[in-house]
Scaffold this motif. Structure first.
Motif, mmCIF file in Angstrom:
data_model
loop_
_atom_site.group_PDB
_atom_site.id
_atom_site.type_symbol
_atom_site.label_atom_id
_atom_site.label_comp_id
_atom_site.label_asym_id
_atom_site.label_seq_id
_atom_site.Cartn_x
_atom_site.Cartn_y
_atom_site.Cartn_z
ATOM 1 N N ILE A 183 4.132 0.174 -15.359
ATOM 2 C CA ILE A 183 5.630 0.115 -15.531
ATOM 3 C C ILE A 183 5.515 0.680 -17.145
ATOM 4 O O ILE A 183 6.389 1.395 -17.564
ATOM 5 N N LEU A 184 4.822 -0.087 -17.949
ATOM 6 C CA LEU A 184 4.874 0.386 -19.246
ATOM 7 C C LEU A 184 4.257 1.856 -19.580
ATOM 8 O O LEU A 184 4.800 2.489 -20.358
ATOM 9 N N ALA B 80 8.315 3.951 -11.854
ATOM 10 C CA ALA B 80 8.558 2.574 -12.401
ATOM 11 C C ALA B 80 9.241 1.787 -11.653
ATOM 12 O O ALA B 80 9.117 0.641 -11.338
ATOM 13 N N VAL B 81 10.506 2.034 -10.864
ATOM 14 C CA VAL B 81 11.165 1.332 -10.102
ATOM 15 C C VAL B 81 10.500 0.842 -9.041
ATOM 16 O O VAL B 81 10.457 -0.300 -8.500
ATOM 17 N N LEU B 82 9.682 1.580 -8.544
ATOM 18 C CA LEU B 82 8.783 1.417 -7.197
ATOM 19 C C LEU B 82 7.746 0.390 -7.779
ATOM 20 O O LEU B 82 7.416 -0.644 -6.846
ATOM 21 N N THR C 165 0.890 -1.047 0.019
ATOM 22 C CA THR C 165 0.052 -0.040 0.003
ATOM 23 C C THR C 165 0.927 1.309 -0.109
ATOM 24 O O THR C 165 0.618 2.187 -0.641
ATOM 25 N N PHE C 166 1.960 1.237 0.906
ATOM 26 C CA PHE C 166 2.776 2.529 0.861
ATOM 27 C C PHE C 166 3.641 2.801 -0.377
ATOM 28 O O PHE C 166 3.489 3.899 -0.813
ATOM 29 N N VAL C 167 4.119 1.631 -1.059
ATOM 30 C CA VAL C 167 4.763 1.900 -2.112
ATOM 31 C C VAL C 167 3.988 2.284 -3.278
ATOM 32 O O VAL C 167 4.272 3.364 -4.000
#
Length: 406
Positions: free
Chosen positions: A92-93, A180-182, A24-26
């Motif tokens: 991400i895409l 994207a990284v997260l 949830t946080f991320v």
């Protein structure tokens, strides 16, 4: 859903909840980088006006609302975990598109996709958080969920400042790269989750029934109306925050941090409500919210000095935090933590995402026809007053009707 609870040790349940809170946080950081931080990016790099930012917010809100309402049906067809994983891959895409090329067209297109993805994602996460718990446990798990996502909001907004200030101008934006990284981190953490959250059976004695269930339903309807009002006003404010603080003489970077005060206050509100149960099953929070939301909104939007704006953020953060917590808690209890319940909850939020910017755009349109650069206080107040009046009535009538029946 009426499947019964399979045995699960308290250690396993605790570890599972911690994993969900971390996800949830991320995911809240990722969401806020786009839903709130994006407006500071477009203000600095694309020179978007308040009207253009409101337009992006409107597009996002329409698609968020539609997909949140459809999330329950989608989960019955594809399964919660599979759909959750797919939405994050698509995030991400979408960030990849903005890393390759960013202009008004790609921003608008990605915000359409973002509305679809987040409208699907959050009802699923909320169902996982609350499923299989009695009302007291739901209050605690919803509280931890609220603290987690809301704490991520000011953190994400504060991150926007150094990224916009120090990130090389000829590189792809750090906002989109970080998102994207997260999202990749979330994909890793999702892997151990069960394919579908397991709910209490329909006849489980831990579920409320009779008068208790009817009163909870009245409280749910009331808090949904006031929550809708708070999100409508929030998403008039969010796209305009850069201009609000610019008018007071503050640079874009510090403006992002200052705009996060209402979110910090909302976190504090969630912590208090999670630890104190005195508000459970009570009628009195509703009138506090009905008064607090518009007062906070008007102080932020039209405060003529920094202190007035900050006081408005505090009031708005308290009122919006209270109504959000109540709406989600009562929905999860009344509807057994189903994705349909959280989808309706998020659908109302999405409607606020859309109607807020639409109201702001209407006020700007009237101001333009009148030869004004921006709407006056009276003009913006007139534009939002129908929403506020309807939501105030909607927030109070279910409780008054209940008291009259009893």
């Amino acid at each position: 859903m009426s499947s019964s609870i399979s045995p699960m040790s308290s250690v396993v349940r605790t570890d599972r909840l911690r994993r969900l809170i971390a996800i949830t946080f991320v995911e809240s950081v990722v969401t806020v980088l786009l839903e709130r931080g994006l407006y500071f990016y477009t203000d600095k790099h694309l020179d978007f006006s308040g009207v253009e930012n409101l337009g992006i917010a409107l597009v996002f809100g329409v698609f968020y609302c539609a997909m949140a309402m459809a999330s329950g049906h989608a989960c019955r067809r594809f399964g919660e975990k599979k759909l959750l994983r797919a939405t994050i891959w698509m995030q991400i895409l979408a960030m990849g598109v903005l890393l390759v090329h960013t202009n008004g067209y790609t921003i608008t297109g990605v915000m359409v996709i973002w509305g679809i993805l987040t409208g699907l994602k959050w009802p699923i996460v909320e169902s996982y958080i609350s499923a299989g718990r009695d009302p007291r446990a739901v209050a605690r798990s919803v509280g931890q969920f609220n603290i987690s996502w809301s704490a991520a909001v000011p953190i994400a907004l504060v991150l926007v400042w150094p990224i916009l200030k120090y990130w090389p101008a000829d590189w792809p934006s750090g906002i989109f790269l970080l998102a994207a990284v997260l999202s990749v981190v979330s994909l890793i953490w999702i892997r151990p989750l069960e394919e579908r959250p397991v709910h209490l059976s329909d006849d489980d004695p831990q579920r409320p029934s009779g008068d208790t269930l009817a009163w909870h339903r009245a409280l749910m309807v009331s808090s949904r109306w006031t929550m809708f009002a708070s999100y409508t006003l929030l998403f008039i404010l969010a796209p305009l925050m850069p201009q609000i603080f610019s008018k007071l003489g503050y640079a874009i970077g510090i403006s992002a941090a200052l705009s996060s005060l209402m979110d910090v206050v909302r976190v504090v509100t969630f912590v208090i409500l999670e630890r104190w149960s005195g508000w459970h099953d009570r009628w009195w929070p509703a009138p506090l919210v009905v008064v607090g939301v518009p007062i906070g909104f008007l102080l932020v939007l039209y405060g003529n000095n920094l202190w007035m704006v900050l006081i408005g953020e505090v009031i708005f953060g308290l009122a919006s935090g209270m109504t959000y917590y109540m709406a989600l808690y009562y929905a999860m209890v009344v509807k057994n933590a189903s994705v349909d319940a959280s989808g309706q909850h998020e659908g109302l939020i999405g409607a606020g995402f859309a109607i807020g910017p639409a109201t702001g755009l209407a006020a700007y349109g009237v101001a333009s026809m009148a030869g004004m650069g921006t709407p006056s206080i009276a003009m913006m107040s007139i534009a939002v007053s129908p929403v506020l009046m309807v939501c105030a009535v909607g927030g109070l009538i279910p409780l008054l009707a209940w008291r009259k029946m009893k």
